[in-house]
Design a protein around this motif. Sequence first.
Motif, short mmCIF file in Angstrom:
data_model
loop_
_atom_site.label_atom_id
_atom_site.label_comp_id
_atom_site.label_asym_id
_atom_site.label_seq_id
_atom_site.Cartn_x
_atom_site.Cartn_y
_atom_site.Cartn_z
N MET A 46 0.84 -1.19 0.00
CA MET A 46 0.00 0.00 0.00
C MET A 46 0.88 1.25 0.00
SD MET A 46 -3.10 1.12 2.58
CE MET A 46 -2.10 0.85 4.04
N LYS A 47 0.73 2.07 -1.03
CA LYS A 47 1.51 3.30 -1.14
C LYS A 47 0.73 4.45 -0.51
CE LYS A 47 3.98 6.32 -4.34
NZ LYS A 47 4.37 6.58 -5.74
N ILE A 48 1.32 5.07 0.50
CA ILE A 48 0.68 6.18 1.19
C ILE A 48 1.46 7.46 0.90
CG2 ILE A 48 0.01 7.14 3.43
CD1 ILE A 48 -0.48 4.38 4.46
N VAL A 49 0.75 8.44 0.38
CA VAL A 49 1.38 9.69 -0.07
C VAL A 49 0.88 10.85 0.77
CG1 VAL A 49 1.62 11.30 -2.00
CG2 VAL A 49 1.67 8.83 -2.42
N GLY A 50 1.82 11.63 1.31
CA GLY A 50 1.46 12.84 2.03
C GLY A 50 1.28 14.00 1.06
N VAL A 51 0.17 14.70 1.19
CA VAL A 51 -0.14 15.82 0.31
C VAL A 51 -0.19 17.11 1.13
CG1 VAL A 51 -1.78 16.79 -1.34
CG2 VAL A 51 -1.45 14.30 -1.23
N ILE A 52 0.69 18.04 0.80
CA ILE A 52 0.70 19.35 1.45
C ILE A 52 0.11 20.35 0.48
CG2 ILE A 52 2.12 21.17 2.45
CD1 ILE A 52 4.12 19.02 3.25
N GLN A 53 -1.05 20.85 0.81
CA GLN A 53 -1.75 21.81 -0.05
C GLN A 53 -1.21 23.21 0.24
OE1 GLN A 53 -5.34 20.29 1.71
NE2 GLN A 53 -5.77 22.26 2.69
N ALA A 54 -0.75 23.89 -0.79
CA ALA A 54 -0.10 25.19 -0.57
C ALA A 54 -0.38 26.13 -1.73
CB ALA A 54 1.42 24.99 -0.42
N ARG A 55 -0.59 27.39 -1.40
CA ARG A 55 -0.79 28.42 -2.41
C ARG A 55 -0.33 29.75 -1.84
NH1 ARG A 55 -6.20 31.18 -2.07
NH2 ARG A 55 -7.10 30.57 -0.07
N VAL A 56 0.00 30.67 -2.74
CA VAL A 56 0.46 31.99 -2.32
C VAL A 56 -0.72 32.87 -1.93
CG1 VAL A 56 1.55 34.11 -3.14
CG2 VAL A 56 2.58 31.89 -3.66
N GLY A 57 -1.86 32.67 -2.57
CA GLY A 57 -2.98 33.59 -2.42
C GLY A 57 -3.86 33.37 -1.23
N SER A 58 -3.30 33.10 -0.06
CA SER A 58 -4.10 32.99 1.15
C SER A 58 -4.77 34.32 1.43
CB SER A 58 -3.20 32.60 2.33
OG SER A 58 -3.89 32.69 3.55
N THR A 59 -6.05 34.29 1.75
CA THR A 59 -6.80 35.53 1.93
C THR A 59 -6.47 36.22 3.25
OG1 THR A 59 -8.65 34.25 2.81
CG2 THR A 59 -8.70 34.79 0.46
N ARG A 60 -6.20 35.45 4.30
CA ARG A 60 -5.96 36.05 5.61
C ARG A 60 -4.51 36.52 5.78
NH1 ARG A 60 -9.14 31.34 8.81
NH2 ARG A 60 -8.09 30.18 7.16
N LEU A 61 -3.57 35.79 5.20
CA LEU A 61 -2.16 36.17 5.27
C LEU A 61 -1.49 35.79 3.95
CD1 LEU A 61 0.08 37.33 7.05
CD2 LEU A 61 0.51 35.02 7.92
N PRO A 62 -1.64 36.65 2.94
CA PRO A 62 -1.10 36.35 1.60
C PRO A 62 0.39 36.02 1.65
CG PRO A 62 -2.52 38.27 1.53
CD PRO A 62 -2.33 37.94 2.98
#
Length: 278
Positions: A1-17
């Motif tokens: 079983m392959k388990i992959v960690g996913v880190i969701q990231a973006r520059v355009g955060s509304t509270r702290l860009p």
Amino acid sequence: MKIVGVIQARVGSTRLPGKVLLPLLGRPVLERMLERVARATTLDEIVVATTRLATDDSIRMLARSLGVRCVSGHPADLLDRHRDAAVATRADALVKIPSDCPLIDPAVIDQTVGFFRDGHPRFQFVSNLQPPTWPDGNDVEVFTRDLLEEAWREASRPFEREHTTPFMWDQPERFRVACVKWATGRDLSASHRLTLDYVEDYTLISTVFQALHRSEARCFTVEDIVAFLDSHPEVKALNAGRLGSSWMNEHVRDLRTLRDHAPHAEGHSPSLDAGALR
């Protein structure tokens, strides 16, 4: 079983860009977080999931420089973005870890993912958030690829698409779910805020890194952080005004009351109840 960690990231955060690119001891927040997540022994691969927007080219460039796979997808539909990551990596299960958790303890990841691995295929979804007990900012949610595909096809409410997992954990009568509680018996989820959403959070996180980061050879733990904050109340107070700030509180009226239908395992509490909505 392959388990992959996913880190969701973006520059355009509304509270702290741009929060994921803010400096922590001379490195971007996202890089520091990737260093910590990479110390988890239960993940077969780590992926950064960003948007296809040009504004997130800096995320792609950073991931490339670090040798970390990066997938680019829908700006607002995180279910779709996680599915892209699953397809790209041929994952059997995924671990959702938000990029606003730069202080996450890899041992917390290993405990939660380890419980999922050991219990497979008993559980389709395992987290440490329903109900929460760990200090806020140690968020780990593990789910099978099949469950992700089901949610991707059927989830229709906007916050279900944006936050990836509500469709999964809000239906314990339909899916096999469990929660890993902090083995200490403590519940610091509402008193210790280690997540990054506001300037006050960044100030606290920076102070913690400066105080506890000694070398690349050792990763300070959640227990180290709690001990430091409890012995330095002036630091802990930096973001005290933001305690309880979360998307879940914002959508509490839209969420169904969570029910205690999940199976029970010794040393873990899969209980799903209104405490998760704090």
